[in-house]
Every structure is written in structure tokens, then in C-alpha cells.
Design an enzyme around this catalytic site. Structure first.
Site, PDB file in Angstrom:
ATOM      1  N   PRO A   1     -10.984  -9.888   4.488  1.00 26.95           N
ATOM      2  CA  PRO A   1     -11.110  -8.469   4.139  1.00 26.95           C
ATOM      3  C   PRO A   1     -10.204  -7.548   4.945  1.00 26.95           C
ATOM      4  O   PRO A   1     -10.146  -6.354   4.655  1.00 26.95           O
ATOM      5  CB  PRO A   1     -12.589  -8.174   4.430  1.00 26.95           C
ATOM      6  CG  PRO A   1     -12.992  -9.193   5.439  1.00 26.95           C
ATOM      7  CD  PRO A   1     -12.199 -10.424   5.126  1.00 26.95           C
TER       8      PRO A   1
ATOM      9  N   LYS B   1      -7.993  -6.416  -0.016  1.00 29.70           N
ATOM     10  CA  LYS B   1      -7.345  -6.831  -1.264  1.00 29.70           C
ATOM     11  C   LYS B   1      -8.267  -7.468  -2.293  1.00 29.70           C
ATOM     12  O   LYS B   1      -7.892  -7.607  -3.458  1.00 29.70           O
ATOM     13  CB  LYS B   1      -6.219  -7.827  -0.953  1.00 29.70           C
ATOM     14  CG  LYS B   1      -5.077  -7.231  -0.164  1.00 29.70           C
ATOM     15  CD  LYS B   1      -4.426  -6.109  -0.919  1.00 29.70           C
ATOM     16  CE  LYS B   1      -3.509  -5.278  -0.043  1.00 29.70           C
ATOM     17  NZ  LYS B   1      -3.346  -3.924  -0.539  1.00 29.70           N
TER      18      LYS B   1
ATOM     19  N   HIS C   1      -7.593   8.591   1.160  1.00 34.49           N
ATOM     20  CA  HIS C   1      -7.036   8.447   2.500  1.00 34.49           C
ATOM     21  C   HIS C   1      -5.524   8.278   2.401  1.00 34.49           C
ATOM     22  O   HIS C   1      -5.037   7.437   1.645  1.00 34.49           O
ATOM     23  CB  HIS C   1      -7.630   7.232   3.211  1.00 34.49           C
ATOM     24  CG  HIS C   1      -9.057   7.402   3.624  1.00 34.49           C
ATOM     25  ND1 HIS C   1      -9.680   6.567   4.513  1.00 34.49           N
ATOM     26  CD2 HIS C   1      -9.987   8.328   3.280  1.00 34.49           C
ATOM     27  CE1 HIS C   1     -10.935   6.951   4.696  1.00 34.49           C
ATOM     28  NE2 HIS C   1     -11.140   8.024   3.945  1.00 34.49           N
TER      29      HIS C   1
ATOM     30  N   TYR D   1      -8.435   0.583  12.613  1.00 33.23           N
ATOM     31  CA  TYR D   1      -8.321  -0.840  12.892  1.00 33.23           C
ATOM     32  C   TYR D   1      -8.059  -0.986  14.381  1.00 33.23           C
ATOM     33  O   TYR D   1      -7.023  -0.530  14.885  1.00 33.23           O
ATOM     34  CB  TYR D   1      -7.172  -1.453  12.095  1.00 33.23           C
ATOM     35  CG  TYR D   1      -7.454  -1.639  10.624  1.00 33.23           C
ATOM     36  CD1 TYR D   1      -7.808  -2.885  10.119  1.00 33.23           C
ATOM     37  CD2 TYR D   1      -7.373  -0.575   9.728  1.00 33.23           C
ATOM     38  CE1 TYR D   1      -8.066  -3.076   8.770  1.00 33.23           C
ATOM     39  CE2 TYR D   1      -7.635  -0.750   8.384  1.00 33.23           C
ATOM     40  CZ  TYR D   1      -7.978  -2.002   7.909  1.00 33.23           C
ATOM     41  OH  TYR D   1      -8.244  -2.182   6.566  1.00 33.23           O
TER      42      TYR D   1
ATOM     43  N   TYR E   1      -0.458  -2.145   1.901  1.00 30.19           N
ATOM     44  CA  TYR E   1      -1.842  -1.693   1.999  1.00 30.19           C
ATOM     45  C   TYR E   1      -2.246  -0.849   0.788  1.00 30.19           C
ATOM     46  O   TYR E   1      -3.333  -1.034   0.227  1.00 30.19           O
ATOM     47  CB  TYR E   1      -2.045  -0.883   3.281  1.00 30.19           C
ATOM     48  CG  TYR E   1      -3.491  -0.754   3.696  1.00 30.19           C
ATOM     49  CD1 TYR E   1      -4.093  -1.661   4.570  1.00 30.19           C
ATOM     50  CD2 TYR E   1      -4.293   0.294   3.220  1.00 30.19           C
ATOM     51  CE1 TYR E   1      -5.398  -1.549   4.944  1.00 30.19           C
ATOM     52  CE2 TYR E   1      -5.606   0.407   3.582  1.00 30.19           C
ATOM     53  CZ  TYR E   1      -6.160  -0.511   4.442  1.00 30.19           C
ATOM     54  OH  TYR E   1      -7.494  -0.394   4.796  1.00 30.19           O
TER      55      TYR E   1
END
Length: 389
Positions: free
Chosen positions: A291, A295, A72, A199, A383
Site C-alpha cells: 500500500p 495503487k 491533495h 510519509y 504517485y
């Protein structure tokens, strides 16, 4: 039994450390309280940072990852009836790969066993002794008490394991935050309706649209911390997911049979230091993150990458520099991940449903992230994983 490094826990941290040590010619034994079947099928994280992917590839564990993992290059932030993409690869040159933790574990177990490594399943460690000079792991196997003599012990046995509690009172300091909500997670036999993770910030709470394969979706809902999974039949879950995710025109959720569902409380935890005498701690045994920032598994792999080099130096020439500095070095990355996970969690979840001021601040933050290249780059580089911290 005798080995050089005794490892407690056959999760990603313990298995990767055993694999790294083998590559350095160092012997290890992994003790795992659960069965191999359980370890290979327990659902956990599914997002690998670029550095974790590189580590798996560089150590010969990337073949199936490269075939089945889903790369991704961005994530989608959905809020206020709008959808905005954060182009992570464009901003950082790096990406993430979606590949379930259970698949990583399967690959590691297969590699260790193929190389003649020793993994003892259903062999719970009871206690540790001799950590100042000659470590000894006391464990049970097939109803018998056994002992593993080693030079060092590495506790990769999670928050509820025996390793960390072995350290005497007053040595460790715990930093902790418990959030007033949890994640209801669903694994569904439904092809993902998206190519990248969504998200979603919504007045009813956070939602996440993820996946595990081209046929399997992984979805999450923010729910109260004391919620009972029995109060969430499949029909209610899908209805709430539609409410929180179908907020943009011409987009619909793919639904399918629910294969598994559970509720997981959210918390942040760091224990310092991550070592005492000849005991070294890694992964969930000493740090837990929400979560939201993806990580957990990545931090565990980063911990043992440091330990692999440190043990290699010690066995090569007796150098203690890397072993002595393990905790200090690892904690820099741990606290960076803690801050990022807290920030993502605070920005996306409804922290107080009765506070409209807070909701406006969250929307303002999300809009800034999606309109400022500098702020978007900060999110993206955290990220996908910072190369060095």
C-alpha cells in the site's frame, strides 16, 4: 439465469465494470459472497489517482466524491528530523483525491441499483465451467444451488476467490515477493493534524499519517510481519506514532478514540496472463501491491476500464482485438505500479534494523528526491498516476 457478462466480486473492479457495461448497453450480473452491509463498510484503500477520479466523474459517479473527497496537491516526506513537501500538482499538473474505497463502493452500488442492475449479495460462486465456449458460473443463494449462463466471466473476486484457481496448472505464472514486515493500521476519531499525507522514515520503522475525512485520521505503523494486534493497546500505538511522526519542531499529533485497528502483511504479486479462454481476471485476483504507493484500487479500476472498452467492441461488431490484448495492455501498467510501490516501500521502511549502511542509503535517496526536481517529478507522476503506460 442468463446474462452477457458474469462478474464475480462486488468490489470497485466488479462494480465499475458492471457500470461501464451498462453504459454500453451490455447486460451483466454481479455475484458477491458477502452481504451488502459488509461490502459497503470494509476498510480498504483511500487514495484515488487523477485518472481514477476522472473515470468516476466521466461515468456519472463523481457527485459525492466532488463534495466529500479531499484533493491533495502534494505529499510530505519526513526523515532525519526534517520535513520536505513534494509538490505533485506543481510538477505534473495532476493531483490525488482522498476518498475511502468503501465510499466508492457505496456510490457504485447505489448507481447500479438505481439503473436496475443486478447485484446478488450473499451469493458465493462455487465453480466455473464451460469457459471455452459457453461459460457457466455455479453459485449458491439462499441455500440453493443456482447457475448463471453468460458469454464471458470476469473474476474480480480477489486473491482468495475461485476465478484464478479455475485456470489449469501450467497456464499462469506467478511473480511474488513477501516483505518481512506488516502495517498496523488505525482509524481514529481525531481531526487530522495535517492537510496532506506524511510519509515518515524513522530508525524505529516507517509511519504514515493519512485521513478519511476532516474528522477521521488514518494512521499506519511498520511492525514485524508476525506481530499480534493484541500486543498493541491504544496507548502503545499512540506513543509509537508520536515517536515516529513528532520529529520536527512545533508539530504535534492529534489523538482520539481508536475506532478500528488491524495488522496487514505486505506483499507484491503479479499473475500472468490475466485471461484464459472466456475468463478475464482483474484487480487483486491477479495483482497485489504494497500500500505504500497507493495503487491497489487504482489498478483495479484501470483493469476494468480496459475491459469495458474491449467488451463494447466485441458486442458492437465482433472485434476481438481489445479482448485479445487485454492482458498485455493491462500488465504494462501493473508492472509500472509494482516497480513504484517496491521503490517507495524500499526507500521508506527499515528493511534490516541491524544494517546502518542500508539506513544511510535510504536517507541519501530521500534527500535526493527532495532536492532534485527531476527525481521529485518522477515520484510525483507515478504517485498521481501516469495517464498512459
Amino acid at each position: 439465469m442468463r446474462t452477457q457478462v458474469g462478474i464475480i466480486g462486488a468490489g470497485p473492479a466488479g462494480l465499475m465494470l458492471s457500470h461501464l457495461l451498462h453504459r454500453h448497453g451490455i447486460d451483466s450480473v454481479v455475484l458477491e459472497s458477502r452481504s451488502r452491509e459488509y461490502v459497503e463498510h470494509r476498510l480498504r484503500a483511500g487514495v484515488l489517482e487523477q485518472g481514477s477520479v476522472d473515470l468516476l466523474r466521466d461515468t456519472g459517479l463523481g457527485a459525492r466524491l466532488d463534495r466529500e473527497g479531499m484533493r491533495h496537491e502534494g505529499i510530505e516526506l519526513r526523515f532525519d528530523g526534517e520535513s520536505h513537501r513534494v509538490p505533485m500538482t506543481e510538477l505534473t499538473g495532476r493531483a490525488i483525491t482522498v476518498y475511502g474505497q468503501q465510499e466508492v463502493v457505496k456510490d457504485m452500488i447505489a448507481a447500479r441499483l438505481a439503473a436496475g442492475g443486478t447485484i446478488l449479495f450473499e451469493a458465493p460462486a462455487d465453480r466455473l465451467s464451460g469457459l471455452d465456449t459457453a461459460p457457466l458460473i455455479h453459485f449458491r443463494r439462499q441455500g440453493r444451488d443456482e447457475e448463471l449462463h453468460c458469454d464471458f466471466v470476469v473474476g474480480c473476486d480477489g486473491y482468495h476467490g475461485i476465478s484464478r484457481p479455475t485456470v489449469p496448472d501450467g497456464v499462469l505464472t506467478t511473480y511474488e515477493r513477501t516483505y518481512p514486515f506488516a502495517w498496523l493500521g488505525v482509524l481514529a476519531a481525531a481531526p487530522p493534524a495535517v492537510e496532506e499525507l506524511i510519509y515518515a522514515h524513522h530508525e524505529r520503522g516507517f509511519a504514515l499519517y493519512s485521513m478519511r475525512s476532516p474528522q477521521i485520521s488514518r494512521l499506519y505503523l511498520q511492525v514485524p510481519a508476525d506481530e499480534d494486534i493484541a500486543d498493541w493497546p491504544d496507548e502503545r500505538i499512540w506513543a509509537e506514532l508520536r515517536t515516529r511522526l513528532e520529529t520536527v519542531p512545533n508539530w504535534t499529533l492529534n489523538e482520539g478514540p481508536v475506532l478500528e485497528k488491524s495488522i496487514t502483511p505486505l506483499r507484491s504479486l503479479v499473475v500472468e496472463p490475466m485471461q484464459w479462454q472466456r475468463l478475464y481476471l482483474a484487480g487483486d485476483a491477479v495483482h497485489i501491491v504494497p500500500p505504500t504507493g497507493a495503487k491497489g484500487m487504482n489498478l483495479a479500476l484501470a483493469d476494468v476500464a480496459l475491459l469495458g472498452d474491449a467488451f463494447a467492441a466485441w458486442y458492437a461488431d465482433g472485434s476481438t482485438h481489445l479482448l485479445d490484448g487485454y492482458s498485455r495492455t493491462a500488465l504494462r501498467r501493473v508492472w509500472r505500479a509494482q516497480q513504484f510501490s517496491w521503490w517507495m516501500t524500499s526507500m521508506l521502511h527499515r528493511l534490516n534494523a541491524d544494517d546502518p549502511y542500508e539506513a544511510k542509503l535510504q536517507s541519501a535517496t530521500l534527500r535526493y528526491v527532495t532536492t532534485s526536481p527531476a527525481y521529485a517529478t518522477s515520484l510525483a507522476e507515478n504517485y498521481v498516476g501516469l495517464p498512459e503506460v
